[in-house]
Design a protein around this motif. Structure first.
Motif, PDB file in Angstrom:
ATOM      1  N   PRO A 130       0.826  -1.211   0.000  1.00 13.15           N
ATOM      2  CA  PRO A 130       0.000   0.000   0.000  1.00 13.15           C
ATOM      3  C   PRO A 130       0.853   1.251   0.000  1.00 13.15           C
ATOM      4  N   THR A 131       0.235   2.386  -0.305  1.00 13.38           N
ATOM      5  CA  THR A 131       0.942   3.661  -0.268  1.00 13.38           C
ATOM      6  C   THR A 131       1.238   4.084   1.158  1.00 13.38           C
ATOM      7  N   ILE A 132       0.254   3.938   2.033  1.00  8.46           N
ATOM      8  CA  ILE A 132       0.401   4.262   3.449  1.00  8.46           C
ATOM      9  C   ILE A 132      -0.180   3.113   4.249  1.00  8.46           C
ATOM     10  N   PRO A 133       0.083   3.048   5.555  1.00  4.73           N
ATOM     11  CA  PRO A 133      -0.511   1.962   6.366  1.00  4.73           C
ATOM     12  C   PRO A 133      -2.031   2.107   6.403  1.00  4.73           C
ATOM     13  N   GLY A 159       2.119  12.689  17.010  1.00  2.00           N
ATOM     14  CA  GLY A 159       3.274  12.052  16.403  1.00  2.00           C
ATOM     15  C   GLY A 159       2.899  11.351  15.117  1.00  2.00           C
ATOM     16  N   GLN A 160       3.826  10.553  14.603  1.00  2.00           N
ATOM     17  CA  GLN A 160       3.621   9.847  13.338  1.00  2.00           C
ATOM     18  C   GLN A 160       2.418   8.914  13.403  1.00  2.00           C
ATOM     19  N   TYR A 161       1.664   8.875  12.305  1.00  2.00           N
ATOM     20  CA  TYR A 161       0.500   8.019  12.093  1.00  2.00           C
ATOM     21  C   TYR A 161      -0.669   8.354  13.020  1.00  2.00           C
ATOM     22  N   ALA A 187       7.608  21.258  11.421  1.00  2.00           N
ATOM     23  CA  ALA A 187       7.452  20.185  12.402  1.00  2.00           C
ATOM     24  C   ALA A 187       7.135  18.831  11.771  1.00  2.00           C
ATOM     25  N   GLY A 188       6.881  18.773  10.445  1.00  2.00           N
ATOM     26  CA  GLY A 188       6.596  17.478   9.838  1.00  2.00           C
ATOM     27  C   GLY A 188       5.732  17.604   8.602  1.00  2.00           C
ATOM     28  N   GLU A 189       5.180  16.464   8.166  1.00  2.00           N
ATOM     29  CA  GLU A 189       4.276  16.423   7.014  1.00  2.00           C
ATOM     30  C   GLU A 189       3.049  15.584   7.347  1.00  2.00           C
ATOM     31  N   ALA A 190       1.938  15.950   6.715  1.00  2.00           N
ATOM     32  CA  ALA A 190       0.694  15.209   6.868  1.00  2.00           C
ATOM     33  C   ALA A 190       0.056  15.035   5.502  1.00  2.00           C
ATOM     34  N   MET A 191      -0.627  13.895   5.307  1.00  3.09           N
ATOM     35  CA  MET A 191      -1.286  13.634   4.037  1.00  3.09           C
ATOM     36  C   MET A 191      -2.789  13.525   4.241  1.00  3.09           C
ATOM     37  N   VAL A 192      -3.540  14.228   3.427  1.00  5.90           N
ATOM     38  CA  VAL A 192      -4.996  14.251   3.524  1.00  5.90           C
ATOM     39  C   VAL A 192      -5.570  12.958   2.953  1.00  5.90           C
ATOM     40  N   PHE A 193      -6.486  12.321   3.707  1.00  2.94           N
ATOM     41  CA  PHE A 193      -7.061  11.066   3.214  1.00  2.94           C
ATOM     42  C   PHE A 193      -8.585  11.065   3.187  1.00  2.94           C
ATOM     43  N   LYS A 194      -9.227  12.037   3.814  1.00  2.00           N
ATOM     44  CA  LYS A 194     -10.686  12.126   3.727  1.00  2.00           C
ATOM     45  C   LYS A 194     -11.076  13.590   3.820  1.00  2.00           C
ATOM     46  N   ILE A 195     -12.000  13.999   2.944  1.00  4.52           N
ATOM     47  CA  ILE A 195     -12.324  15.416   2.816  1.00  4.52           C
ATOM     48  C   ILE A 195     -13.828  15.649   2.930  1.00  4.52           C
ATOM     49  N   VAL A 233      -0.592  12.117   9.906  1.00  7.43           N
ATOM     50  CA  VAL A 233       0.759  12.650  10.084  1.00  7.43           C
ATOM     51  C   VAL A 233       1.751  11.580   9.628  1.00  7.43           C
ATOM     52  N   MET A 234       2.493  11.868   8.550  1.00  7.07           N
ATOM     53  CA  MET A 234       3.436  10.908   7.992  1.00  7.07           C
ATOM     54  C   MET A 234       4.814  11.035   8.638  1.00  7.07           C
ATOM     55  N   LYS A 235       5.156  12.241   9.084  1.00  5.44           N
ATOM     56  CA  LYS A 235       6.466  12.468   9.694  1.00  5.44           C
ATOM     57  C   LYS A 235       6.340  13.608  10.687  1.00  5.44           C
ATOM     58  N   ALA A 236       6.969  13.440  11.850  1.00  7.18           N
ATOM     59  CA  ALA A 236       6.964  14.495  12.861  1.00  7.18           C
ATOM     60  C   ALA A 236       8.388  14.701  13.344  1.00  7.18           C
ATOM     61  N   THR A 237       8.979  15.834  12.997  1.00 10.83           N
ATOM     62  CA  THR A 237      10.336  16.159  13.436  1.00 10.83           C
ATOM     63  C   THR A 237      10.319  16.930  14.750  1.00 10.83           C
TER      64      THR A 237
END
Length: 343
Positions: free
Chosen positions: A113-116, A260-262, A309-317, A326-330
């Motif tokens: 899959p692309t993401i979990p 945090g992540q995920y 602080a990180g990146e997030a990907m939109v999955f439902k709108i 949240v895919m990454k949290a620095t």
């Protein structure tokens, strides 16, 4: 169904044409990598690229390979250069097959899959964002069958407002947070908290309902909404929005103070803002406003700059809000931190 959706996802994502944009490779990228079970496309992208959402820019679709737009465990990815530009080539790994009496081949491995999907699956159908009138006008639990104040899986309840021509299957919800824009105070929607699944046993006013599954107690006053179509749009194509986005995190699930992540967050951006599923947004820790202790004016304040602080990907709108993973949290991500178009 999930296999069919994921197949569609990868056909769209990995068959995209390569564009001539410059991409930044991960300085520690491997020359080749063999895919294993449990991998996601996002993680593999991060091995080769500084920005995982630039994956379509380096993917090379080899038409000589069966299903070249899919990646399976056992496949080998090699980073090579074509016309001075880095591309990833796919070498098909061994496939496990099962022969049926009709001599039909069936792949046992599923494409990665692309993401979990386990991280977003429960949020695709259960949590909802609705208008106030939706919950106000929905059927509601009026009593339990055995005079309990709360009910759970295996119990029966009575509900008013169930129309005779409605579905037999419902999801039970409870009104939750009011989603409000922190900058404009506009009400963006209302959270509907999923509590259970219920099936119609007998029609009437009230109707008798069977609680077939519950993850929270069902209470008098909880509302019944018809179950959403399970053909969710899972065609997540990680990419930066074409237009500039500027929004905020307005809610965090599970009541945590630091994200945090995920973990799942709610954004004050939606369809009306041009946001789409798969859009990747950079998260920026909102700069704190502090008093300037140096100037003579004790009322003088200064706002510190935002920090990435990180990146997030939109999955439902929805129309005015959206759910993002949240895919990454620095850095620790908090409520009301900003989100902007990823580079």
């Amino acid at each position: 169904m999930i296999r069919r959706i994921v197949l569609s996802l990868f056909f769209i994502l990995l068959s995209l044409p390569i564009v001539a944009n410059e991409v930044e490779l991960n300085p520690d990228h491997p020359k080749r990598y063999t895919v294993v079970k449990g991998d996601t496309l996002w993680d593999i992208s991060g091995m080769f690229l500084k920005y995982p959402w630039h994956w379509p820019d380096i993917w090379y679709v080899n038409p000589q390979i069966e299903n070249p737009h899919l990646i399976y465990p056992g496949d080998e990815l090699s980073l090579v250069y074509r016309d001075g530009r880095p591309v990833l080539e796919l070498n098909r790994g061994k496939r496990d097959v099962k022969l049926s009496p009709q001599v039909r081949e069936t792949m046992l491995d599923k494409p990665i899959p692309t993401i979990p999907l386990s991280a977003v699956g429960p949020f695709l159908s259960k949590p909802r964002v609705v208008g106030a009138e939706v919950l106000d006008n929905a059927p509601y639990v009026v009593a339990s069958a055995d005079e309990r104040l709360i009910s759970a899986s295996g119990d029966y309840v009575y509900a008013r407002g169930v129309e005779p021509d409605s579905s037999d299957d419902f999801a039970v919800f409870r009104g939750g947070k009011v989603y409000t824009d922190p900058d404009t105070s506009e009400v963006l929607g209302y959270e509907a908290i999923y509590t259970a699944d219920a099936s119609l046993v007998t029609e009437g006013d009230p109707a008798k309902m069977d609680i077939t599954y519950s993850n929270r107690e069902v209470q008098i006053g909880d509302r019944l909404l018809e179950i959403e179509d399970e053909n969710y749009d899972l065609n997540f194509i990680p990419r930066s929005p074409e237009q500039q986005m500027d929004g905020r995190i307005i809610s965090v699930f599970d009541g945590v103070s630091q994200v945090g992540q995920y973990q799942i967050v709610v954004l004050n951006l939606g369809n009306r803002d041009g946001l789409e599923t798969g859009h990747v947004l950079s998260v920026w820790k909102a700069g704190e406003t502090i008093p300037d202790q140096v100037t003579a004016d004790r009322k003088d304040v200064v706002t510190l700059p935002d920090e990435h602080a990180g990146e997030a990907m939109v999955f439902k709108i929805y129309e005015k809000v959206s759910f993002a993973l949240v895919m990454k949290a620095t850095k620790a991500i908090h409520l009301y931190d900003r989100v902007k178009s990823a580079p």
